[in-house]
Design an enzyme around this catalytic site. Structure first.
Site: not given
Lengths: 363, 363
Positions: A63, A234
């Site tokens: 990410e 998450d």
């Protein structure tokens, strides 16, 4: 640092960061980052925010998490690969950059593997300070992996937790946590199940890592007045809490557009009511309204927390005169003449006159 | 490099990159990157693609450009600040990372300021090889700034250009370009206007930097059979070509979703017909179909080109044994025990036993 080139970047390697944290103390760093997070969340509208950009693969996710205010831009690179430990690698590794919005110069490149652990714990403690019952003293820690010690220390220092009830499916993880918390003054109880660990706790922190839809906490385990600090769920497909538990609680999030994709609330419709935490910190929305309320912080990790951590670490490095300077960007005698600078620098290198290495910070 | 930690990152600083390019030669590097771009564009469907993430401010833009295939992930950080040169800073600065998709380990951190100049020129030449008339020998270069020498050398080497017609609103920029191209064998004509430079050219390359809607090229200047290599119009609000000129030409782009936001075609409706270049390279769509056709490569710079450049530079660094190793990620004796590793590393640092600096590549 005034003598360095205007394009010079301060570099904090992982060993340098360990040294910095060692000099400051883990608890002191967590408290400092928590103060920065609180400051930055109070000026939430000043930030240009976006959900992080994720690249998913069968083994994990990579990410990028950018954010900026009018003066400072930061981003973090972070991965999540649950099976990495089988290869001797950390599940989560990270680094980040703090840059000048006015010019684009990257001012700081920093390790963020250690720092992400600190800032995640700091964020959890900031949320719990606003949402948990003020008399909370007992916390259950479900999942005793790499993040668990940092959560324990953050809640001891910033929330007033004195007692931890520990559970992990891997007893070796719990044994490691117990050994690492030796001497902290925290009272530790090792439990045989999630239900046993949760029973009687004021706060329940879930830190499990599997990239699956799990149900670590079911409604029957949860007692009135509890605060649930849900850290492990998450990313898409990775959850920890039963959906009914969320429906029966008051749910608080960092940045709703990202949490709806990644948090435990991904199990619920897009219009499920949540409150962004900054609204509570700023006094715009209530947090906990009565002692019997069940509150949930559905934490996924937001770029603003890394912004706060990076500026804390930059200031600490400057204060302690730590880190090195790196030439990630060329220093050009004439910025309009990139080609000329390249040719000149190449010629210097071939004559052995260039110093491609890092220069130590001036003493 | 087998003795280094599995979390070790190869680092190519700007001076190291200049040395590497100097040893390989600028033209050789451009040709090598062009070959990588062509290879990677031919396997276009294998990449996970997205438009870059841009953070705009009054002075400029900071962008992150991620892309991945099943094995390799890359991203580039790049800014664009047209007024930077007034502060002695480059307009465009960049760096990037190449990482392992299976584990998330960042394998290479590299400067990309020099490298972006090389890959942009390589991309332009790959496009022109497919789109310009094969007998093209004369190119107009409008805008003689930091990118211009690289375009000149790429088109000489890969497209067969022998003659350049130069124009810039700043005569000093043109003088710098002329001086830098001395000895290349290219024939240079300095022109007094855009129209004069364009007249009789086979290819027109526009490289202007202002962050405004400009009209560098108007329909009346363009002759039948020309190929327009439009490089400067590359973010929202920054264009170079008159909209009518685009309507009358065949327009080719890198990645349509990004170019519709950033390229010269941002002036046109979302359904304006364009062809993605990879389709032409792969033989799925025609490129130039007749000698009188006007073709436009509306270039904005796409993440895949940086992917290609990063893998070229990694291979070159390994081949030449250049670069250093950096500890951006901690090497953990037990990856599940981040806290223990932090405490141990901090203790080593306080005893002066740690080596937080970069280690040179093994000889």
């Amino acid at each position: 640092m005034s003598a360095t080139a205007p394009t010079s970047t301060l570099y904090l390697s992982a060993p340098a960061m360990a040294g910095l944290i060692g000099r400051k103390g883990v608890g002191h760093c967590i408290a400092g980052i928590a103060a920065c997070i609180r400051e930055d969340f109070l000026r939430w509208p000043q930030f240009e925010k976006s959900a992080r950009v994720a690249s998913h693969s069968p083994d994990g996710v990579i990410e990028l998490m950018p954010i900026a205010d009018a003066a400072t831009y930061t981003f973090k690179y972070v991965n999540g690969h649950p099976r990495n430990t089988q290869r001797g690698l950390p599940t989560v590794m990270a680094f980040g950059v703090l840059a000048d919005v006015a010019t684009g110069v990257p001012l700081l490149l920093s390790e963020l593997t250690y720092t992400t652990a600190l800032r995640t714990a700091a964020m959890s403690a900031v949320a719990a300070s606003a949402l948990a019952r003020p008399d909370s003293r007992v916390m259950a820690l479900i999942g005793n992996g790499a993040q668990s010690e940092f959560q324990a220390l953050a809640f001891q220092r910033l929330v007033g937790i004195t007692t931890l009830r520990l559970f992990d499916t891997d007893p070796a993880a719990t044994a490691k946590l117990v050994a690492n918390l030796d001497g902290t003054g925290l009272q530790l109880t090792v439990c045989a199940s999630v239900a046993e660990a949760v029973r009687g706790a004021d706060i329940v922190t879930t830190l499990t890592a599997d990239k699956t839809r799990a149900t670590i906490l079911a409604p029957a385990m949860v007692e009135s007045g509890m605060h649930l600090n849900a850290v492990g769920g998450d990313c898409p497909g990775k959850t920890e809490l039963h959906a009914d538990l969320l429906r029966q609680a008051s749910v608080f999030v960092e940045y709703a557009p990202q949490t709806r994709l990644e948090g435990d609330i991904q199990q619920l419709p897009a219009d499920f009511a949540v409150t962004e935490l900054w609204q509570v910190l700023a006094g715009h929305e209530p947090g906990r309204t009565h002692a019997a309320q069940v509150t949930v912080f559905d934490s996924v990790g937001f770029a603003l927390e890394d912004f706060s951590a990076l500026r804390y670490m930059r200031d600490a490095a400057v204060e302690l005169d730590m880190g090195e300077h790196m030439a990630l960007i060329p220093a050009l005698p004439d910025p309009k003449n990139l080609f000329g600078a390249l040719r000149q620098s190449a010629a210097s290198a071939s004559q052995g006159a260039a110093a491609p290495g890092l220069k130590g910070a001036p003493g």
